[in-house]
Design a protein around this motif. Sequence first.
Motif, PDB file in Angstrom:
ATOM      1  N   LEU A   3       0.845  -1.185   0.000  1.00  0.00           N
ATOM      2  CA  LEU A   3       0.000   0.000   0.000  1.00  0.00           C
ATOM      3  C   LEU A   3       0.883   1.239   0.000  1.00  0.00           C
ATOM      4  CD1 LEU A   3      -2.731  -0.986   2.609  1.00  0.00           C
ATOM      5  CD2 LEU A   3      -2.832  -1.152   0.132  1.00  0.00           C
ATOM      6  N   HIS A   4       0.476   2.211  -0.768  1.00  0.00           N
ATOM      7  CA  HIS A   4       1.193   3.478  -0.842  1.00  0.00           C
ATOM      8  C   HIS A   4       0.313   4.534  -0.172  1.00  0.00           C
ATOM      9  CE1 HIS A   4       4.016   1.554  -3.583  1.00  0.00           C
ATOM     10  NE2 HIS A   4       2.946   1.024  -4.168  1.00  0.00           N
ATOM     11  N   LYS A   5       0.562   4.745   1.111  1.00  0.00           N
ATOM     12  CA  LYS A   5      -0.315   5.570   1.931  1.00  0.00           C
ATOM     13  C   LYS A   5      -0.522   6.997   1.424  1.00  0.00           C
ATOM     14  CE  LYS A   5       0.377   2.874   6.083  1.00  0.00           C
ATOM     15  NZ  LYS A   5       0.953   2.815   7.416  1.00  0.00           N
ATOM     16  N   PRO A   6       0.509   7.696   0.946  1.00  0.00           N
ATOM     17  CA  PRO A   6       0.251   9.065   0.460  1.00  0.00           C
ATOM     18  C   PRO A   6      -0.808   9.115  -0.639  1.00  0.00           C
ATOM     19  CG  PRO A   6       2.597   8.724   0.731  1.00  0.00           C
ATOM     20  CD  PRO A   6       1.943   7.375   0.910  1.00  0.00           C
ATOM     21  N   LEU A   8      -3.188   6.887  -1.121  1.00  0.00           N
ATOM     22  CA  LEU A   8      -4.477   6.504  -0.541  1.00  0.00           C
ATOM     23  C   LEU A   8      -5.089   7.638   0.264  1.00  0.00           C
ATOM     24  CD1 LEU A   8      -3.715   2.810   0.450  1.00  0.00           C
ATOM     25  CD2 LEU A   8      -5.068   3.652  -1.485  1.00  0.00           C
ATOM     26  N   ILE A   9      -4.267   8.423   0.921  1.00  0.00           N
ATOM     27  CA  ILE A   9      -4.782   9.582   1.667  1.00  0.00           C
ATOM     28  C   ILE A   9      -5.379  10.595   0.697  1.00  0.00           C
ATOM     29  CG2 ILE A   9      -4.094  11.585   3.057  1.00  0.00           C
ATOM     30  CD1 ILE A   9      -2.035   9.634   4.417  1.00  0.00           C
ATOM     31  N   VAL A  10      -4.660  10.889  -0.375  1.00  0.00           N
ATOM     32  CA  VAL A  10      -5.185  11.817  -1.384  1.00  0.00           C
ATOM     33  C   VAL A  10      -6.462  11.257  -1.995  1.00  0.00           C
ATOM     34  CG1 VAL A  10      -4.731  12.920  -3.614  1.00  0.00           C
ATOM     35  CG2 VAL A  10      -2.935  12.848  -1.871  1.00  0.00           C
ATOM     36  N   ALA A  11      -6.487   9.964  -2.295  1.00  0.00           N
ATOM     37  CA  ALA A  11      -7.682   9.335  -2.870  1.00  0.00           C
ATOM     38  C   ALA A  11      -8.871   9.471  -1.925  1.00  0.00           C
ATOM     39  CB  ALA A  11      -7.412   7.868  -3.189  1.00  0.00           C
ATOM     40  N   PHE A  12      -8.642   9.252  -0.637  1.00  0.00           N
ATOM     41  CA  PHE A  12      -9.735   9.364   0.334  1.00  0.00           C
ATOM     42  C   PHE A  12     -10.270  10.797   0.394  1.00  0.00           C
ATOM     43  CE2 PHE A  12     -11.298  10.235   4.637  1.00  0.00           C
ATOM     44  CZ  PHE A  12     -12.348   9.328   4.676  1.00  0.00           C
ATOM     45  N   VAL A  13      -9.381  11.764   0.441  1.00  0.00           N
ATOM     46  CA  VAL A  13      -9.806  13.174   0.479  1.00  0.00           C
ATOM     47  C   VAL A  13     -10.595  13.515  -0.780  1.00  0.00           C
ATOM     48  CG1 VAL A  13      -8.960  15.565   0.435  1.00  0.00           C
ATOM     49  CG2 VAL A  13      -7.955  13.916   2.030  1.00  0.00           C
ATOM     50  N   LEU A  14     -10.129  13.037  -1.928  1.00  0.00           N
ATOM     51  CA  LEU A  14     -10.842  13.293  -3.183  1.00  0.00           C
ATOM     52  C   LEU A  14     -12.195  12.594  -3.222  1.00  0.00           C
ATOM     53  CD1 LEU A  14      -7.880  13.156  -5.693  1.00  0.00           C
ATOM     54  CD2 LEU A  14      -9.263  15.152  -5.112  1.00  0.00           C
ATOM     55  N   LEU A  15     -12.267  11.387  -2.687  1.00  0.00           N
ATOM     56  CA  LEU A  15     -13.544  10.669  -2.637  1.00  0.00           C
ATOM     57  C   LEU A  15     -14.557  11.448  -1.802  1.00  0.00           C
ATOM     58  CD1 LEU A  15     -15.320   8.224  -3.268  1.00  0.00           C
ATOM     59  CD2 LEU A  15     -14.339   7.115  -1.236  1.00  0.00           C
ATOM     60  N   VAL A  16     -14.144  11.912  -0.641  1.00  0.00           N
ATOM     61  CA  VAL A  16     -15.035  12.709   0.209  1.00  0.00           C
ATOM     62  C   VAL A  16     -15.444  13.987  -0.522  1.00  0.00           C
ATOM     63  CG1 VAL A  16     -15.169  14.040   2.361  1.00  0.00           C
ATOM     64  CG2 VAL A  16     -14.167  11.735   2.372  1.00  0.00           C
ATOM     65  N   LEU A  42      -8.699  11.126  -8.620  1.00  0.00           N
ATOM     66  CA  LEU A  42      -9.166  10.118  -7.664  1.00  0.00           C
ATOM     67  C   LEU A  42      -8.851   8.703  -8.157  1.00  0.00           C
ATOM     68  CD1 LEU A  42     -10.789   8.979  -5.263  1.00  0.00           C
ATOM     69  CD2 LEU A  42     -12.860   9.400  -6.596  1.00  0.00           C
ATOM     70  N   LEU A  43      -9.193   8.415  -9.386  1.00  0.00           N
ATOM     71  CA  LEU A  43      -8.918   7.083  -9.939  1.00  0.00           C
ATOM     72  C   LEU A  43      -7.414   6.808  -9.990  1.00  0.00           C
ATOM     73  CD1 LEU A  43     -11.520   6.993 -12.850  1.00  0.00           C
ATOM     74  CD2 LEU A  43     -11.605   5.694 -10.709  1.00  0.00           C
ATOM     75  N   TYR A  44      -6.659   7.798 -10.421  1.00  0.00           N
ATOM     76  CA  TYR A  44      -5.201   7.645 -10.501  1.00  0.00           C
ATOM     77  C   TYR A  44      -4.603   7.352  -9.124  1.00  0.00           C
ATOM     78  CZ  TYR A  44      -0.295   8.842 -10.954  1.00  0.00           C
ATOM     79  OH  TYR A  44       1.073   8.808 -10.888  1.00  0.00           O
ATOM     80  N   THR A  45      -4.963   8.145  -8.128  1.00  0.00           N
ATOM     81  CA  THR A  45      -4.374   7.959  -6.797  1.00  0.00           C
ATOM     82  C   THR A  45      -4.836   6.642  -6.168  1.00  0.00           C
ATOM     83  OG1 THR A  45      -6.094   9.377  -5.819  1.00  0.00           O
ATOM     84  CG2 THR A  45      -3.970  10.407  -6.328  1.00  0.00           C
ATOM     85  N   GLY A  49      -2.286   3.846  -5.223  1.00  0.00           N
ATOM     86  CA  GLY A  49      -2.281   3.484  -3.812  1.00  0.00           C
ATOM     87  C   GLY A  49      -2.301   1.992  -3.555  1.00  0.00           C
ATOM     88  N   PHE A  50      -2.897   1.237  -4.476  1.00  0.00           N
ATOM     89  CA  PHE A  50      -3.056  -0.202  -4.281  1.00  0.00           C
ATOM     90  C   PHE A  50      -2.185  -1.067  -5.192  1.00  0.00           C
ATOM     91  CE2 PHE A  50      -7.200   1.183  -2.518  1.00  0.00           C
ATOM     92  CZ  PHE A  50      -7.117   0.540  -1.290  1.00  0.00           C
ATOM     93  N   THR A  51      -1.460  -0.452  -6.120  1.00  0.00           N
ATOM     94  CA  THR A  51      -0.679  -1.246  -7.073  1.00  0.00           C
ATOM     95  C   THR A  51       0.755  -0.728  -7.168  1.00  0.00           C
ATOM     96  OG1 THR A  51      -1.106   0.125  -9.031  1.00  0.00           O
ATOM     97  CG2 THR A  51      -2.756  -1.555  -8.479  1.00  0.00           C
TER      98      THR A  51
END
Length: 125
Positions: A3-6, A8-16, A42-45, A49-51
């Motif tokens: 997992l690439h946390k940075p 995933l954090i950006v992805a979560f903020v964008l999802l919200v 969002l899709l990119y991050t 984040g997972f790959t």
Amino acid sequence: MTLHKPYLIVAFVLLVTEILIALFVKDTFIRPIGGDFLVIILLYTTVRGFTSFKLYETLIGVLLFSYVLETLQYFNIVEMLGLEKINIARVVIGTYFAWEDILAYTAGALFVLIVETRFNPKLSK
């Protein structure tokens, strides 16, 4: 799987952010254009984040996915799948083709490319 946390954090903020835009913004720019711009990021991050996919392969894949989905909207994919009465499907998949969406997706991809190569050049290798 790493997992690439940075990312995933950006992805979560964008999802919200995307959810808040969908629920509360009813204008002619932020929701349709800004939302499509942000969804690419969002899709990119999320993918990053997972790959272990690299910058260009991820960005091209996300952009092609978005173009294909937009093209399927032209052919009324929501109705073809029998999902026209399911509001979340209509929002997520989309219900009509728009060239403005293609431009917003492309702008989002260019933004990612600029940010990734400018602020972290080793990612583009």
